[in-house]
Scaffold this active site. Structure first.
Site: not given
Length: 147
Positions: A64-67, A102
């Site tokens: 779940i990569p997110h920034g 996300l």
């Protein structure tokens, strides 16, 4: 929050990125095309900065990569199903084949955390994961994740 409010069908893809860097670039490119206020490079740098703090690979082939970004008002999601699992430095050291990225407004920390938690819960559902992995195209992938 309804997932369909943050994930567009055009941001759902089946791909063969080959590496962690390439899949983060793919996510960045998909989001930038759909949201013209975002630059692909800015998205990529945000995702990469988060990965440097620790992998967002949560195990069981899921990441779940997110920034956080300053120039968006609503969360933006991208879903990628990899044809071949990729090394992602996940907590279980297993390769990843499902990525839910996300991107959130920098000033919406609480919403960011609740959306991440809801997505992690959904992706930890074995029945949903089995369905996602059986999908044959983007349309089917989108249907499964938003149902």
């Amino acid at each position: 929050m309804e997932l369909s409010t943050i994930l567009r069908p055009e941001c759902t893809t089946c791909a063969t990125p080959g590496s962690k860097k390439k899949v983060l670039e793919l996510i960045s490119d998909l989001a930038a095309v759909q949201y013209p206020t975002l630059s692909s490079q800015e998205i990529f740098e945000s995702l990469l900065a988060r990965e440097k703090m620790g992998s967002t690979g949560i195990g069981n082939g899921i990441a779940i990569p997110h920034g956080r970004l300053t120039n968006i008002e609503q969360p933006v999601a991208v879903l990628v199903k990899c044809a071949e699992p990729i090394a992602f430095d996940a907590i279980d050291n297993k390769p990843v084949d499902i990525l839910f990225a996300l991107l959130v407004p920098a000033d919406q920390c609480e919403q960011h955390l609740s959306t991440l938690a809801a997505m992690a819960e959904k992706l930890n559902d074995k029945a949903i994961m089995k369905q996602l992995r059986k999908t044959k195209d983007e349309s089917e992938l989108y249907q499964v994740i938003t149902q």
